[in-house]
Design a protein around this motif. Sequence first.
Motif, PDB file in Angstrom:
ATOM      1  N   THR A  22       0.944  -1.137  -0.056  1.00 13.12           N
ATOM      2  CA  THR A  22      -0.101   0.143   0.055  1.00 13.12           C
ATOM      3  C   THR A  22       0.817   1.326   0.080  1.00 13.12           C
ATOM      4  O   THR A  22       0.602   2.025  -0.624  1.00 13.12           O
ATOM      5  CB  THR A  22      -0.845   0.134   1.226  1.00 13.12           C
ATOM      6  OG1 THR A  22      -1.787  -1.120   1.239  1.00 13.12           O
ATOM      7  CG2 THR A  22      -1.901   1.273   1.240  1.00 13.12           C
ATOM      8  N   ALA A  23       1.903   1.122   0.913  1.00 13.87           N
ATOM      9  CA  ALA A  23       2.864   2.326   1.016  1.00 13.87           C
ATOM     10  C   ALA A  23       3.439   2.598  -0.304  1.00 13.87           C
ATOM     11  O   ALA A  23       3.647   3.846  -0.703  1.00 13.87           O
ATOM     12  CB  ALA A  23       3.647   2.391   2.197  1.00 13.87           C
ATOM     13  N   VAL A  24       3.908   1.659  -1.016  1.00 13.25           N
ATOM     14  CA  VAL A  24       4.782   1.813  -2.169  1.00 13.25           C
ATOM     15  C   VAL A  24       3.738   2.400  -3.143  1.00 13.25           C
ATOM     16  O   VAL A  24       4.295   3.482  -4.011  1.00 13.25           O
ATOM     17  CB  VAL A  24       5.529   0.650  -2.669  1.00 13.25           C
ATOM     18  CG1 VAL A  24       5.966   0.710  -4.057  1.00 13.25           C
ATOM     19  CG2 VAL A  24       6.450   0.126  -1.643  1.00 13.25           C
ATOM     20  N   ILE A  25       3.129   1.811  -3.379  1.00 12.69           N
ATOM     21  CA  ILE A  25       1.692   2.142  -4.531  1.00 12.69           C
ATOM     22  C   ILE A  25       1.248   3.639  -4.464  1.00 12.69           C
ATOM     23  O   ILE A  25       1.414   4.543  -5.374  1.00 12.69           O
ATOM     24  CB  ILE A  25       0.529   1.085  -4.548  1.00 12.69           C
ATOM     25  CG1 ILE A  25       0.929  -0.253  -5.117  1.00 12.69           C
ATOM     26  CG2 ILE A  25      -0.500   1.871  -5.780  1.00 12.69           C
ATOM     27  CD1 ILE A  25       0.067  -1.224  -5.164  1.00 12.69           C
ATOM     28  N   LEU A  26       0.949   3.873  -3.051  1.00 12.12           N
ATOM     29  CA  LEU A  26       0.489   5.460  -2.823  1.00 12.12           C
ATOM     30  C   LEU A  26       1.522   6.397  -3.216  1.00 12.12           C
ATOM     31  O   LEU A  26       1.444   7.402  -3.719  1.00 12.12           O
ATOM     32  CB  LEU A  26       0.061   5.480  -1.459  1.00 12.12           C
ATOM     33  CG  LEU A  26      -1.401   4.572  -1.226  1.00 12.12           C
ATOM     34  CD1 LEU A  26      -1.679   5.006   0.266  1.00 12.12           C
ATOM     35  CD2 LEU A  26      -2.485   5.769  -2.384  1.00 12.12           C
ATOM     36  N   VAL A  51      -7.219   6.322  -8.752  1.00 16.71           N
ATOM     37  CA  VAL A  51      -8.127   5.313  -9.104  1.00 16.71           C
ATOM     38  C   VAL A  51      -7.478   3.923  -9.385  1.00 16.71           C
ATOM     39  O   VAL A  51      -7.713   2.966  -9.025  1.00 16.71           O
ATOM     40  CB  VAL A  51      -9.210   5.644 -10.428  1.00 16.71           C
ATOM     41  CG1 VAL A  51      -9.963   4.487 -11.080  1.00 16.71           C
ATOM     42  CG2 VAL A  51     -10.157   6.663  -9.890  1.00 16.71           C
ATOM     43  N   LEU A  52      -6.371   4.061 -10.341  1.00 16.35           N
ATOM     44  CA  LEU A  52      -5.510   3.167 -10.613  1.00 16.35           C
ATOM     45  C   LEU A  52      -5.098   2.593  -9.372  1.00 16.35           C
ATOM     46  O   LEU A  52      -4.615   1.346  -9.112  1.00 16.35           O
ATOM     47  CB  LEU A  52      -4.656   3.396 -11.538  1.00 16.35           C
ATOM     48  CG  LEU A  52      -3.493   2.425 -12.029  1.00 16.35           C
ATOM     49  CD1 LEU A  52      -4.169   1.281 -12.671  1.00 16.35           C
ATOM     50  CD2 LEU A  52      -2.571   2.986 -13.187  1.00 16.35           C
ATOM     51  N   ALA A  53      -4.454   3.536  -8.264  1.00 13.28           N
ATOM     52  CA  ALA A  53      -3.483   3.117  -7.093  1.00 13.28           C
ATOM     53  C   ALA A  53      -4.563   2.106  -6.465  1.00 13.28           C
ATOM     54  O   ALA A  53      -4.102   1.132  -5.962  1.00 13.28           O
ATOM     55  CB  ALA A  53      -3.210   4.290  -6.603  1.00 13.28           C
ATOM     56  N   VAL A  54      -5.760   2.600  -6.072  1.00 15.67           N
ATOM     57  CA  VAL A  54      -6.674   2.052  -5.424  1.00 15.67           C
ATOM     58  C   VAL A  54      -7.016   0.469  -5.908  1.00 15.67           C
ATOM     59  O   VAL A  54      -7.167  -0.294  -5.301  1.00 15.67           O
ATOM     60  CB  VAL A  54      -8.017   2.712  -5.132  1.00 15.67           C
ATOM     61  CG1 VAL A  54      -9.099   1.914  -4.482  1.00 15.67           C
ATOM     62  CG2 VAL A  54      -7.750   4.075  -4.237  1.00 15.67           C
ATOM     63  N   GLY A  74      -6.361   8.507  -0.794  1.00 15.55           N
ATOM     64  CA  GLY A  74      -6.526   9.129  -2.196  1.00 15.55           C
ATOM     65  C   GLY A  74      -7.440  10.149  -2.348  1.00 15.55           C
ATOM     66  O   GLY A  74      -6.956  11.137  -3.059  1.00 15.55           O
ATOM     67  N   VAL A  75      -8.520  10.326  -1.643  1.00 17.02           N
ATOM     68  CA  VAL A  75      -9.384  11.439  -1.640  1.00 17.02           C
ATOM     69  C   VAL A  75      -8.639  12.693  -1.188  1.00 17.02           C
ATOM     70  O   VAL A  75      -8.888  13.808  -1.545  1.00 17.02           O
ATOM     71  CB  VAL A  75     -10.695  10.870  -0.938  1.00 17.02           C
ATOM     72  CG1 VAL A  75     -11.565  12.290  -0.891  1.00 17.02           C
ATOM     73  CG2 VAL A  75     -11.525  10.024  -1.888  1.00 17.02           C
ATOM     74  N   ILE A  76      -7.843  12.260   0.002  1.00 16.74           N
ATOM     75  CA  ILE A  76      -7.423  13.357   0.768  1.00 16.74           C
ATOM     76  C   ILE A  76      -6.210  14.065  -0.240  1.00 16.74           C
ATOM     77  O   ILE A  76      -6.120  15.390  -0.291  1.00 16.74           O
ATOM     78  CB  ILE A  76      -6.721  12.911   1.935  1.00 16.74           C
ATOM     79  CG1 ILE A  76      -7.698  12.869   2.997  1.00 16.74           C
ATOM     80  CG2 ILE A  76      -5.718  14.045   2.614  1.00 16.74           C
ATOM     81  CD1 ILE A  76      -7.479  12.121   4.285  1.00 16.74           C
ATOM     82  N   PHE A  77      -5.462  13.145  -0.866  1.00 17.49           N
ATOM     83  CA  PHE A  77      -4.493  13.825  -1.794  1.00 17.49           C
ATOM     84  C   PHE A  77      -4.964  14.490  -2.625  1.00 17.49           C
ATOM     85  O   PHE A  77      -4.487  15.590  -3.136  1.00 17.49           O
ATOM     86  CB  PHE A  77      -3.470  12.519  -2.053  1.00 17.49           C
ATOM     87  CG  PHE A  77      -2.672  11.866  -1.332  1.00 17.49           C
ATOM     88  CD1 PHE A  77      -1.950  12.628  -0.089  1.00 17.49           C
ATOM     89  CD2 PHE A  77      -2.502  10.434  -1.038  1.00 17.49           C
ATOM     90  CE1 PHE A  77      -1.081  12.255   0.593  1.00 17.49           C
ATOM     91  CE2 PHE A  77      -1.696  10.039  -0.173  1.00 17.49           C
ATOM     92  CZ  PHE A  77      -1.039  10.839   0.775  1.00 17.49           C
ATOM     93  N   VAL A  78      -6.001  13.977  -3.559  1.00 15.59           N
ATOM     94  CA  VAL A  78      -6.500  14.452  -4.551  1.00 15.59           C
ATOM     95  C   VAL A  78      -7.123  16.031  -4.279  1.00 15.59           C
ATOM     96  O   VAL A  78      -7.093  16.852  -5.148  1.00 15.59           O
ATOM     97  CB  VAL A  78      -7.667  13.697  -5.304  1.00 15.59           C
ATOM     98  CG1 VAL A  78      -8.604  14.291  -6.571  1.00 15.59           C
ATOM     99  CG2 VAL A  78      -7.054  12.437  -5.982  1.00 15.59           C
ATOM    100  N   LEU A  98     -18.201  12.352  -5.388  1.00 16.66           N
ATOM    101  CA  LEU A  98     -18.314  11.269  -6.516  1.00 16.66           C
ATOM    102  C   LEU A  98     -17.020  10.668  -6.419  1.00 16.66           C
ATOM    103  O   LEU A  98     -16.814   9.605  -6.636  1.00 16.66           O
ATOM    104  CB  LEU A  98     -18.513  12.187  -7.601  1.00 16.66           C
ATOM    105  CG  LEU A  98     -18.533  11.303  -9.112  1.00 16.66           C
ATOM    106  CD1 LEU A  98     -19.649   9.967  -8.691  1.00 16.66           C
ATOM    107  CD2 LEU A  98     -18.562  12.134 -10.222  1.00 16.66           C
ATOM    108  N   THR A  99     -15.793  11.293  -6.215  1.00 18.20           N
ATOM    109  CA  THR A  99     -14.536  10.816  -6.268  1.00 18.20           C
ATOM    110  C   THR A  99     -14.233   9.732  -5.114  1.00 18.20           C
ATOM    111  O   THR A  99     -13.994   8.644  -5.221  1.00 18.20           O
ATOM    112  CB  THR A  99     -13.588  11.812  -6.107  1.00 18.20           C
ATOM    113  OG1 THR A  99     -13.454  12.820  -7.368  1.00 18.20           O
ATOM    114  CG2 THR A  99     -12.054  11.262  -6.099  1.00 18.20           C
ATOM    115  N   PHE A 100     -14.831  10.202  -3.774  1.00 14.82           N
ATOM    116  CA  PHE A 100     -14.898   9.141  -2.740  1.00 14.82           C
ATOM    117  C   PHE A 100     -15.622   8.027  -2.909  1.00 14.82           C
ATOM    118  O   PHE A 100     -15.115   7.008  -2.712  1.00 14.82           O
ATOM    119  CB  PHE A 100     -15.385   9.972  -1.302  1.00 14.82           C
ATOM    120  CG  PHE A 100     -15.160   9.204  -0.206  1.00 14.82           C
ATOM    121  CD1 PHE A 100     -14.145   8.916   0.450  1.00 14.82           C
ATOM    122  CD2 PHE A 100     -16.237   8.442   0.239  1.00 14.82           C
ATOM    123  CE1 PHE A 100     -14.034   8.209   1.677  1.00 14.82           C
ATOM    124  CE2 PHE A 100     -16.358   7.598   1.258  1.00 14.82           C
ATOM    125  CZ  PHE A 100     -15.200   7.499   1.930  1.00 14.82           C
TER     126      PHE A 100
END
Length: 362
Positions: A22-26, A51-54, A74-78, A98-100
Amino acid sequence: MTFRKPWASPLFPVSRRDFLITAVILLCAVGLCFILWLAGSIDGFAAPVFVLAVLLISRLTRGYLYGSISVILGVIFVNFIFTYPYWAFDFHNPGYPLTFFTLLMISLITSTLTAQAKRQAQLLAENEREKMRANLLRSVSHDIRTPLTSIVGSTSAVLENPGLSEREQRELLENAREEAQWLIRVVENLLSITRMGDAQARIAKEPEPAEEVLGTAAQKFRRRFPQVSVTVSAPEELLMVPMDPILIEQVLANLLENAAVHGRAANIALLLEAEEDFAKITVRDDGRGISRDELDHLFDGRLKSRRPADGDGKRNMGLGLSVCRAIVLAHGGSITARNLLRGAELSFRLPTAVPALQEVST
């Protein structure tokens, strides 16, 4: 009364491996978004990147924990970093819910499909093991019945005919002993292959002088088959190999007996060689070789009993060779077979440097 720890749930397992994934992909997603940001192309691209990372995190980790964490992060970063106004939360952005929701659905669906796929693979593996054991029992049941009948017949003849000469009684008793010894080896093979198929079984391996193990196996073989010549060849330097010596002796006993009984060999060479990080042990004979049809299924336990010329059809080499394969694989090695211009050659390789205790898998 015992209480189940909430983090021990199979739906939300905690794992260092999954955490690192998880850490590496994020981090990779964040790094890619920063590159796009510096290139002036971040607008509209941050959400698809996460979306791809999740999707990847949900696919590569177990349960729903890390996929859910990646959704929130992901939502926080975006929203906080890669959406205008940058470095600030914008809860009035209509795309935020919608993103979440999109990321959450992707995570849940992917995690569910991944769990189902792993479960199906596990069921298939269990079915294959059960099928192998059923085939093994079917192939062995007839072979065991034949020597049992011979033992009963020989002993009954001795008991019911007191007028038999000493030579005749001795021949009958020797025949009964030979059949009983073969039954013992069959039982040992069955116990070994059951042990190899047990996912909880562990093989304790200690460094052993391989030359001594070969010598012991050859000595025992000579007592059973004095008419067959066996030579042992080993390098001058002592070769220490981590192994369970009893199991490796069983492998050698099966291979030697196969060469003598099925190959009808008069001479067998037992060779030990060092190959980089492996020890290669070879059983080479001058017998009649292995048929092409049998060569394809030599170690999978599916061989049928082949009736020799003397009419003795009880010797099923498929069981013994499948045991050899299971034991060698449990040691982290490999086993192969090939025909020579005259005779056959069966070889297996064992790693010379492995942990002292290794879990067996099938």
